[in-house]
Enzyme design. Structure first.
Site, PDB file in Angstrom:
ATOM      1  CB  THR A 175      -0.940   0.026   1.215  1.00  0.00           C
ATOM      2  OG1 THR A 175      -1.748   1.210   1.172  1.00  0.00           O
ATOM      3  CG2 THR A 175      -0.164  -0.003   2.520  1.00  0.00           C
ATOM      4  CG  HIS A 215      -9.334   4.645   4.135  1.00  0.00           C
ATOM      5  ND1 HIS A 215      -9.158   5.592   5.119  1.00  0.00           N
ATOM      6  CD2 HIS A 215      -8.687   5.114   3.033  1.00  0.00           C
ATOM      7  CE1 HIS A 215      -8.443   6.595   4.639  1.00  0.00           C
ATOM      8  NE2 HIS A 215      -8.141   6.325   3.375  1.00  0.00           N
ATOM      9  CG  HIS A 237      -7.364  -0.245   2.088  1.00  0.00           C
ATOM     10  ND1 HIS A 237      -7.739   1.049   2.349  1.00  0.00           N
ATOM     11  CD2 HIS A 237      -6.965  -0.270   0.789  1.00  0.00           C
ATOM     12  CE1 HIS A 237      -7.563   1.785   1.272  1.00  0.00           C
ATOM     13  NE2 HIS A 237      -7.103   1.010   0.304  1.00  0.00           N
ATOM     14  N   GLY A 249       6.708  32.798 -16.370  1.00  0.00           N
ATOM     15  CA  GLY A 249       6.347  33.502 -17.598  1.00  0.00           C
ATOM     16  C   GLY A 249       7.490  34.390 -18.040  1.00  0.00           C
ATOM     17  CB  SER A 292      11.313  39.542 -18.855  1.00  0.00           C
ATOM     18  OG  SER A 292      11.532  40.822 -18.313  1.00  0.00           O
ATOM     19  CB  SER A 345       6.774  40.695 -10.651  1.00  0.00           C
ATOM     20  OG  SER A 345       7.865  39.839 -10.928  1.00  0.00           O
ATOM     21  NE  ARG A 405      19.244  35.036 -11.635  1.00  0.00           N
ATOM     22  CZ  ARG A 405      20.158  34.305 -12.243  1.00  0.00           C
ATOM     23  NH1 ARG A 405      21.442  34.449 -11.934  1.00  0.00           N
ATOM     24  NH2 ARG A 405      19.828  33.424 -13.151  1.00  0.00           N
TER      25      ARG A 405
END
Length: 565
Positions: free
Chosen positions: A181, A186, A189, A386, A388, A393, A420
């Site tokens: 498993t 549960h 099972h 995405g 620049s 942002s 950065r």
């Protein structure tokens, strides 16, 4: 004069070092412990090809899953036949040394088509395989030094962990039914495993053998699953169940993986292996299963004579209100049967909705509520990617301010330009440095998520592999990761150009600028995509909040949206 190291044997040396991924760490453990017998080393190209194409080793023995060690090109450049590669944990602890036999660059697309029957990256096993490092290293492995693996196992794995020889000793003398498993157990099972035990007689024992290595993104973290497994032990006679976690990195390969799981349990001394509906299935992204419901049973049955372990096939079980118990669905006789899917369970946990006691023991639900936390308490990373000037942002900052008002979790904004300047100061803009920058951001974001906070990341992050690595770090930390593609077209971004970067790049003043002379690998299947070309800021934010709410990421407990037109 004696030194502190006097009398110690000299430690082995190595030509190169490789830090193991979580999957590789698990594979190494099971190779060295004998759990993968007859495979004892990382596969060379002929073996890899034979296993992928035919589910067999070159000598004809049954083995359905390739076991490979991948490294980057820089590491491979230091290696050749006979070289020694030091294999380390991520904290620098040496675990094993590998004597290199050969190197090769596999065709990953060919591999995934054979192993998974698909090349769709939405399948988690396909995505993981396609994102691996480019060079496979074949060769034998041995522990770095005496006790290295035992010490590491005590740190890496739960205290119930046992190597194959230890499990074989514990199970000796009686039929043993192994149960694989990756999810908490549960009531269905429990009903299935108890019914299977009854088939084998009163002396049979259950080896509860859960996989605690990497599974599918979004699964409950292994430490919480272990708490749930411990909680259900009282639902079995104490002398008939053995809990022993397995550091297995699942591939989610459905039928092939079921065959693999059976062979592994044979090596642990189990006499029988239980296979039910949807074994090792990752689920389909549109709902339901990826593979046919009972394909794993058919696959294993076709190889029954050479397994060395007896499969036990169990039907689908569901809850009968009339009988107030779980019964085989095929024996319903027209009565109404009920169940709750995994996705529905996660939705209810996220929304803090009721989960009926017929579905799962209350003690398991309590643990899962703690683990899952709900959508309004779980660690969360919202990753904006995405070009620049795409608007990521701005949108990320607006979202951060909105969540600070309406969400109780601490919000951390990680903007690519700011990172950065501080965290990644000194890195350049070549592929390797860009990947390292994203790796650092992903690591910090994963720490925020681990402690239940929200990290909002706005970074170009142009390469798919690096974004996938960030997702893996976050999900391994127990957080939810949402990839948001700010899909504003290049022409619009270049026209906006608020920092004048596109103009400088086109004039040749900036080299390797994404979208001009360096590629941007757009997400193939982002969680959310927004084009800000024709959406003013507040409209884009409202659309984003609506999408996050629809995904269940922000929950339904409060209105995160900014009031207004």
């Amino acid at each position: 004069m004696a030194t502190p190291d006097s009398g110690r044997a000299a430690l082995p040396t190595a030509d190169a070092v490789h830090v193991l991924s979580e999957r590789q760490r698990c594979d190494l453990e099971l190779l060295l412990s004998g759990a993968f017998a007859p495979v004892t080393e990382f596969m060379d190209e002929p073996t890899w090809e034979s296993v992928c194409a035919h589910q067999r080793l070159p000598d004809g023995r049954l083995w359905p899953m390739p076991l490979t060690l991948e490294v980057d090109e820089a590491t491979a450049a230091h290696l050749g036949a006979g070289a020694v590669l030091r294999l380390e944990r991520n904290d620098g602890t040496p675990l094993a040394r590998m004597t290199v036999a050969s190197l090769y660059r596999p065709d990953r697309l060919w591999e995934v088509q054979h192993i998974y029957g698909s090349s769709d990256r939405r399948h988690p096993g396909v995505a993981e395989t396609l994102e691996r490092l480019p060079v496979n290293i074949a060769g034998s492995v041995v522990p770095w030094e005496d006790g290295a693996l035992e010490r590491a196992a005590a740190v890496d794995f739960p205290p119930e962990y046992r190597a194959p020889a230890q499990v074989r000793t514990a199970l000796a003398g009686a039929p043993a039914l192994a149960f694989q498993t990756r999810n908490p157990l549960h009531n269905a099972h429990i009903a299935i495993t108890r019914a299977a035990l009854e088939r084998l007689g009163s002396q049979a024992r259950l080896l509860l053998h859960p996989a605690i290595g990497p599974t599918r993104p979004g699964d409950v973290e292994a430490s919480w699953r272990m708490r749930a497994y411990r909680a259900v032990l009282d639902h079995y006679p104490r002398d008939r169940v053995l809990l022993s976690p397995l550091p297995l990195a699942m591939r989610m390969a459905g039928p092939r993986e079921a065959l693999w799981h059976a062979l592994i349990r044979r090596n642990f001394g189990a006499s029988h292996f239980l296979i039910g509906r949807g074994h090792a299935d990752p689920g389909h992204w549109d709902g339901g299963l990826f593979y046919p419901p009972f394909a794993a049973q058919e696959w294993v049955a076709a190889h029954r004579e050479e397994l060395g372990i007896e499969p036990v096939f169990m039907p689908e079980y569901a809850y009968s209100r009339a009988r107030q118990s779980y019964v085989p669905a095929a024996e319903a006789n027209g009565e109404r049967l009920e169940g709750i899917s995994g996705s529905e369970l996660r939705r209810r946990l996220a929304a803090n909705e009721d989960i009926p006691s017929w579905f799962s023991p209350p003690e398991v639900i309590r643990i899962l509520r703690q683990a899952y936390r709900g959508a309004d308490r779980r660690g969360l990373v919202l990753w904006f990617t995405g070009l620049s000037a795409s608007g990521k942002s701005t949108l990320a900052g607006m979202l951060a301010r909105q969540l600070e008002i309406h969400d109780e979790r601490a919000v951390t904004l990680l903007d690519g330009d700011v990172v950065r300047r501080f965290l990644s100061k000194g890195l350049g803009f070549g592929r390797e440095d860009r990947d390292e920058n994203i790796r650092r951001i992903g690591f910090v974001a994963s720490l925020v998520a681990r402690h239940g906070g929200i990290a909002i990341v706005a970074a170009i992050s142009p390469y798919r592999d690096a974004r996938a690595e960030a997702r893996r770090l976050v999900e391994e930390a127990g957080g939810a990761f949402v990839e948001i593609h700010v899909a504003t077209p290049l022409s619009v971004c270049a026209a906006r150009d608020p920092k004048g970067l596109y103009a400088r790049a086109l004039a040749g003043e900036i080299a390797s600028f994404t979208g001009v002379d360096d590629p941007y690998e757009a997400p193939e299947h982002p969680d959310i995509a927004i084009d800000t070309s024709h959406l003013p800021g507040q409209a884009a934010l409202r659309l984003l909040l609506d999408k996050l709410t629809d995904l269940g990421i922000l929950g339904q407990g409060g209105d995160h949206r900014e009031p207004g037109p």
